[in-house]
Enzyme design. Structure first.
Site, PDB file in Angstrom:
ATOM      1  N   GLY A  11       0.810  -1.221   0.000  1.00 13.65           N
ATOM      2  CA  GLY A  11       0.000   0.000   0.000  1.00 13.65           C
ATOM      3  C   GLY A  11       0.833   1.256   0.000  1.00 13.65           C
ATOM      4  N   THR A  13       1.724   3.470  -2.158  1.00 20.54           N
ATOM      5  CA  THR A  13       1.364   4.669  -2.923  1.00 20.54           C
ATOM      6  C   THR A  13      -0.046   5.154  -2.603  1.00 20.54           C
ATOM      7  OG1 THR A  13       0.509   3.389  -4.805  1.00 20.54           O
ATOM      8  CG2 THR A  13       2.860   3.953  -4.818  1.00 20.54           C
ATOM      9  N   GLY A  14      -0.660   4.603  -1.575  1.00 22.94           N
ATOM     10  CA  GLY A  14      -2.039   4.947  -1.242  1.00 22.94           C
ATOM     11  C   GLY A  14      -2.161   6.204  -0.407  1.00 22.94           C
ATOM     12  N   ILE A  16      -2.497   7.027   2.858  1.00 22.65           N
ATOM     13  CA  ILE A  16      -1.531   7.246   3.939  1.00 22.65           C
ATOM     14  C   ILE A  16      -0.207   6.570   3.619  1.00 22.65           C
ATOM     15  CG2 ILE A  16      -2.082   5.222   5.375  1.00 22.65           C
ATOM     16  CD1 ILE A  16      -1.414   8.884   6.544  1.00 22.65           C
ATOM     17  N   GLY A  17      -0.243   5.561   2.735  1.00 21.33           N
ATOM     18  CA  GLY A  17       0.978   4.833   2.398  1.00 21.33           C
ATOM     19  C   GLY A  17       2.057   5.710   1.807  1.00 21.33           C
ATOM     20  N   LYS A 133     -10.185  -4.772  11.068  1.00 25.06           N
ATOM     21  CA  LYS A 133      -8.945  -4.558  11.816  1.00 25.06           C
ATOM     22  C   LYS A 133      -8.894  -5.461  13.051  1.00 25.06           C
ATOM     23  CE  LYS A 133      -7.748   0.134  10.371  1.00 25.06           C
ATOM     24  NZ  LYS A 133      -7.454   1.528  10.808  1.00 25.06           N
ATOM     25  N   ARG A 137      -5.867  -8.064  14.093  1.00 23.53           N
ATOM     26  CA  ARG A 137      -5.219  -8.191  15.401  1.00 23.53           C
ATOM     27  C   ARG A 137      -5.312  -9.631  15.911  1.00 23.53           C
ATOM     28  NH1 ARG A 137      -5.568  -3.062  19.498  1.00 23.53           N
ATOM     29  NH2 ARG A 137      -5.055  -1.403  18.000  1.00 23.53           N
TER      30      ARG A 137
END
Length: 320
Positions: A11, A13-14, A16-17, A133, A137
């Site tokens: 990720g 270039t996304g 937040i990436g 998420k 975890r």
């Protein structure tokens, strides 16, 4: 032989990436090999971004995230995996974790946790945006002891077009419109909310990796600053030299907007839920973990309001 970590970023270039990748590349002396795993589509849709990374010595690995053998080949020579996959691909991390667990030379996995704390309190387990998420975890709790992890929990992103942005699809869920000089504040405007600059999210990841003793196997509660909607409005008014038109959306009204959005399966449903969580105080803690990983300087509210105004004036697309 170098003892520096060899990193693979998913990720990269996304949304937040790209901030995370830029921060890692800027800290290149702290790392060994830096590689990203990207799709054939991204190879064609973001050639300039990828070429810039190549010029900075980043290895570009192209493949299918769901192809186990292609990911296995990408893991060769890697000891640290950093995921910045977007919300729509969160569950795709589970097979990546499982394969990392089968790869003895991979010792660290940072999942895409950036944002709201998904285990803030007992009610968090039931929040719809948290479900994928939480599964990630759970997967990390099943790995071998030598595969360590850290959850970089940052709260909402402050920058335009995020918290300090202009909303066109659902302004009742909060907006700061620098062109119209209009704002919708959540609650009574005085409730505190913890925010993180996107640049700082990148720095948090770098600091977690380079201060691993303080990051290992824990959820790091990190932020740039804590403020209130009223203080944000005051900063916008000071920088624009104008008094804004202000409306308020109460917590009860926000909950109603949230229910309606989910009932209609509207795109803004997740955003409404997250903003309700934030307005309820779901970003607040007795202490922050910034110093545990050596973070001493972060972006300020004033800097980010300046950036938001500039972006809105220059016509950067707003969030919907």
């Amino acid at each position: 032989m170098s003892n520096l970590s060899n990193l693979l970023i998913f990720g990269a270039t996304g949304t937040i990436g790209r901030y995370i990748t830029d921060a890692i590349v800027a800290a290149r002396p702290s790392f060994g090999r830096i590689a990203i795993f990207t799709s054939p589509n991204t190879l064609h849709s973001k050639p300039d971004q990828l070429d810039a990374l190549r010029r900075q010595g980043v290895d570009i690995l192209v493949g299918d995230l769901t192809n186990r053998e292609e990911v296995r080949r990408a893991y060769e020579g890697i000891d640290t995996v950093v995921s910045a996959l977007g919300r729509g691909a969160i569950a795709a991390q589970i097979p990546l974790i499982q394969l990392a667990n089968e790869t003895p030379h991979i010792h660290r996995f940072l999942p895409s946790e950036y944002g709201t704390d998904i285990e803030y309190g007992p009610a968090s387990v039931h929040e719809r945006p948290h479900q994928q998420k939480l599964l990630v975890r759970a997967a990390l709790k099943e790995v071998r002891p030598s595969l360590e992890y850290a959850y970089v929990v940052t709260g909402p992103y402050a920058d335009f077009p995020f918290y300090l942005g202009r909303s066109t699809r659902c302004p009742q869920a909060g907006t700061f419109d620098a062109l119209a000089k209009q704002a919708v504040l959540l609650g009574d405007g005085t409730g505190r909310v913890s925010l993180s600059a996107c640049d700082d999210v990148g720095q948090f990841v770098v600091h977690a990796l380079t201060h691993w003793d303080g990051a290992r196997n824990r959820a790091l509660k990190l932020n740039s600053f804590t403020t209130t909607p009223a203080d944000i409005l005051a900063e916008f008014e000071a920088q624009t030299g104008a008094q804004w038109t202000v409306e308020y959306t109460s917590l009860d009204q926000l909950r109603s907007l949230e229910r309606e959005a989910w009932a209609k399966e509207a795109p803004e449903a997740t955003g409404c839920t997250l903003r309700r969580i934030w307005t309820e105080g779901g970003t607040l803690y007795d202490r922050r973990d910034n110093e545990d990983i050596g973070v001493t300087e972060t972006k300020t509210l004033g800097e980010l309001v300046t950036g938001s105004i500039r972006s809105q004036v220059e016509g950067v697309p707003s969030r919907h």
